[in-house]
Design an enzyme around this catalytic site. Sequence first.
Site, PDB file in Angstrom:
ATOM      1  N   ASP A   8       0.424 -13.037   6.818  1.00  0.00           N
ATOM      2  CA  ASP A   8      -0.982 -12.848   6.504  1.00  0.00           C
ATOM      3  C   ASP A   8      -1.833 -13.352   7.679  1.00  0.00           C
ATOM      4  O   ASP A   8      -1.843 -14.546   7.985  1.00  0.00           O
ATOM      5  CB  ASP A   8      -1.270 -13.637   5.219  1.00  0.00           C
ATOM      6  CG  ASP A   8      -2.709 -13.481   4.760  1.00  0.00           C
ATOM      7  OD1 ASP A   8      -3.587 -13.246   5.615  1.00  0.00           O
ATOM      8  OD2 ASP A   8      -2.942 -13.597   3.553  1.00  0.00           O
ATOM      9  N   GLY A   9      -2.544 -12.423   8.308  1.00  0.00           N
ATOM     10  CA  GLY A   9      -3.321 -12.769   9.497  1.00  0.00           C
ATOM     11  C   GLY A   9      -4.391 -13.816   9.232  1.00  0.00           C
ATOM     12  O   GLY A   9      -4.670 -14.676  10.073  1.00  0.00           O
TER      13      GLY A   9
ATOM     14  N   TYR B 253     -12.157  10.459  11.187  1.00  0.00           N
ATOM     15  CA  TYR B 253     -12.724   9.509  10.225  1.00  0.00           C
ATOM     16  C   TYR B 253     -13.990  10.112   9.585  1.00  0.00           C
ATOM     17  O   TYR B 253     -14.692  10.895  10.244  1.00  0.00           O
ATOM     18  CB  TYR B 253     -13.131   8.194  10.913  1.00  0.00           C
ATOM     19  CG  TYR B 253     -11.994   7.310  11.369  1.00  0.00           C
ATOM     20  CD1 TYR B 253     -10.684   7.491  10.922  1.00  0.00           C
ATOM     21  CD2 TYR B 253     -12.230   6.259  12.253  1.00  0.00           C
ATOM     22  CE1 TYR B 253      -9.659   6.664  11.347  1.00  0.00           C
ATOM     23  CE2 TYR B 253     -11.205   5.423  12.674  1.00  0.00           C
ATOM     24  CZ  TYR B 253      -9.915   5.637  12.225  1.00  0.00           C
ATOM     25  OH  TYR B 253      -8.905   4.823  12.650  1.00  0.00           O
TER      26      TYR B 253
ATOM     27  N   ASP C  69      -7.840  -5.270  13.643  1.00  0.00           N
ATOM     28  CA  ASP C  69      -7.668  -3.823  13.467  1.00  0.00           C
ATOM     29  C   ASP C  69      -7.260  -3.577  12.026  1.00  0.00           C
ATOM     30  O   ASP C  69      -6.092  -3.378  11.720  1.00  0.00           O
ATOM     31  CB  ASP C  69      -6.602  -3.298  14.430  1.00  0.00           C
ATOM     32  CG  ASP C  69      -6.365  -1.811  14.223  1.00  0.00           C
ATOM     33  OD1 ASP C  69      -7.270  -1.143  13.698  1.00  0.00           O
ATOM     34  OD2 ASP C  69      -5.282  -1.324  14.581  1.00  0.00           O
ATOM     35  N   SER C  70      -8.244  -3.597  11.151  1.00  0.00           N
ATOM     36  CA  SER C  70      -7.928  -3.541   9.721  1.00  0.00           C
ATOM     37  C   SER C  70      -8.170  -2.144   9.172  1.00  0.00           C
ATOM     38  O   SER C  70      -8.815  -1.317   9.805  1.00  0.00           O
ATOM     39  CB  SER C  70      -8.834  -4.516   8.976  1.00  0.00           C
ATOM     40  OG  SER C  70     -10.162  -4.073   9.075  1.00  0.00           O
TER      41      SER C  70
ATOM     42  N   ASP D 149      -9.931  -0.219   5.700  1.00  0.00           N
ATOM     43  CA  ASP D 149     -11.297  -0.374   5.195  1.00  0.00           C
ATOM     44  C   ASP D 149     -11.420  -1.561   4.226  1.00  0.00           C
ATOM     45  O   ASP D 149     -10.427  -2.026   3.687  1.00  0.00           O
ATOM     46  CB  ASP D 149     -11.726   0.932   4.523  1.00  0.00           C
ATOM     47  CG  ASP D 149     -11.914   2.028   5.562  1.00  0.00           C
ATOM     48  OD1 ASP D 149     -12.541   1.755   6.592  1.00  0.00           O
ATOM     49  OD2 ASP D 149     -11.415   3.141   5.355  1.00  0.00           O
TER      50      ASP D 149
ATOM     51  N   TYR E 203     -10.209   5.217  19.411  1.00  0.00           N
ATOM     52  CA  TYR E 203     -10.351   3.984  18.623  1.00  0.00           C
ATOM     53  C   TYR E 203      -9.581   2.828  19.290  1.00  0.00           C
ATOM     54  O   TYR E 203     -10.132   1.762  19.555  1.00  0.00           O
ATOM     55  CB  TYR E 203      -9.823   4.242  17.210  1.00  0.00           C
ATOM     56  CG  TYR E 203      -9.812   3.035  16.306  1.00  0.00           C
ATOM     57  CD1 TYR E 203     -10.866   2.805  15.424  1.00  0.00           C
ATOM     58  CD2 TYR E 203      -8.763   2.123  16.321  1.00  0.00           C
ATOM     59  CE1 TYR E 203     -10.862   1.696  14.586  1.00  0.00           C
ATOM     60  CE2 TYR E 203      -8.750   1.017  15.486  1.00  0.00           C
ATOM     61  CZ  TYR E 203      -9.798   0.809  14.619  1.00  0.00           C
ATOM     62  OH  TYR E 203      -9.791  -0.296  13.803  1.00  0.00           O
TER      63      TYR E 203
ATOM     64  N   GLU F 123       0.837  -8.801  11.426  1.00  0.00           N
ATOM     65  CA  GLU F 123       0.704  -7.644  10.520  1.00  0.00           C
ATOM     66  C   GLU F 123       1.328  -8.046   9.187  1.00  0.00           C
ATOM     67  O   GLU F 123       2.469  -8.480   9.138  1.00  0.00           O
ATOM     68  CB  GLU F 123       1.412  -6.426  11.136  1.00  0.00           C
ATOM     69  CG  GLU F 123       1.647  -5.267  10.200  1.00  0.00           C
ATOM     70  CD  GLU F 123       0.383  -4.663   9.596  1.00  0.00           C
ATOM     71  OE1 GLU F 123      -0.487  -4.220  10.355  1.00  0.00           O
ATOM     72  OE2 GLU F 123       0.291  -4.636   8.335  1.00  0.00           O
TER      73      GLU F 123
ATOM     74  N   GLN G 192       0.818  -1.217   0.000  1.00  0.00           N
ATOM     75  CA  GLN G 192       0.000   0.000   0.000  1.00  0.00           C
ATOM     76  C   GLN G 192       0.853   1.269   0.000  1.00  0.00           C
ATOM     77  O   GLN G 192       2.056   1.213   0.247  1.00  0.00           O
ATOM     78  CB  GLN G 192      -0.909  -0.004   1.236  1.00  0.00           C
ATOM     79  CG  GLN G 192      -0.164  -0.171   2.549  1.00  0.00           C
ATOM     80  CD  GLN G 192      -0.989  -0.830   3.636  1.00  0.00           C
ATOM     81  OE1 GLN G 192      -2.203  -0.746   3.638  1.00  0.00           O
ATOM     82  NE2 GLN G 192      -0.327  -1.482   4.595  1.00  0.00           N
TER      83      GLN G 192
END
Length: 301
Positions: A144-145, A230, A162-163, A165, A68, A113, A38
């Site tokens: 990869d979780g 947000y 805790d991702s 979107d 949060y 993570e 990303q």
Amino acid sequence: MNSFKEGWFTETGVLNSNTTNLSIRVDQIIHKQKSKFQDILVFQSELFGRCLVLDDAIQCTEKDEFSYQEMIAFLPLNSHQKPQKVLIIGGGDGGVVREAVKHPLVEEVIMCEIDEAVVDVSKRFLPFMSGAFESPKLKLLFEDGYEYVKNHKNEFDVIITDSSDPKGPAECLFQEPYYRALFESLRSGGIICCQAESYWFDLPFIKQLHSKCKGIFQSVAYGSTCVPSYPSGQIGFLVCCKDKAIDFSDPIHKFSLKECNSMNLRYYTSELHTYAFRLPPFVQKVCIQCFPFHKTLTNYT
Ligand code: SPM
């Protein structure tokens, strides 16, 4: 990265692209990079302090991140009798693990993570969130979780997702097979808590998510918190218990204000825990918690 215009950062809604959030005046761009997964950006602003942005969506700002991180951690932890072994999926900025390791009953936290670059960036530029990466309670994995969860059955008391979107790398973390895998990965009495979007902009999405989870878990509820940076300023969490009827609005572990202070909690209190599950009628209609308490409320369905 096309969210900058004349010194302002503006996020366009990720799920609902007909909306825009507030714009934040940028004082300085601190860091930007493209990781394997990303775009990562950190900037400094007067009103929100240091801000972390992934793929053009604000993840956390210094001003409001704690509302949060504290809620996504303590809503499930304080709803579980003995939350000894915790798994965090995502959460690369370190804010959720910072909160989870504070809990006196938590002995071990595994964090999965996928993007090591986010953790590196947080360690370099977001010291207010990254301190707990040094905690002896933490085992940090870069993998990869979802794969991790599939390979670890009956192991965890609490799993927190805790991702970012549900578009891009996190999309699979909002689909039914993922929730089934979480179910299998919990011990008896286990609880999950997942980022579950805003009821102002994403209600149909929340409705779907809620009904998927109701088909899998015994208790399902949506808890809400405020995050001004947000879109809509509101975000919620789906909290589900594997195999017990739980009233999530009545935490098993209640912290006194003295305890909250000693843990440096700035948002979470036992009262706010309860209020997180008091939802406005238009939201109750789509995700009322299956617990006798709510039968005493007006039936909005
Ligand atoms: N540790 C903090 C990471 C935050 N993860 C959730 C980010 C959600 C950002 N978008 C919110 C928009 C709601 N539609």
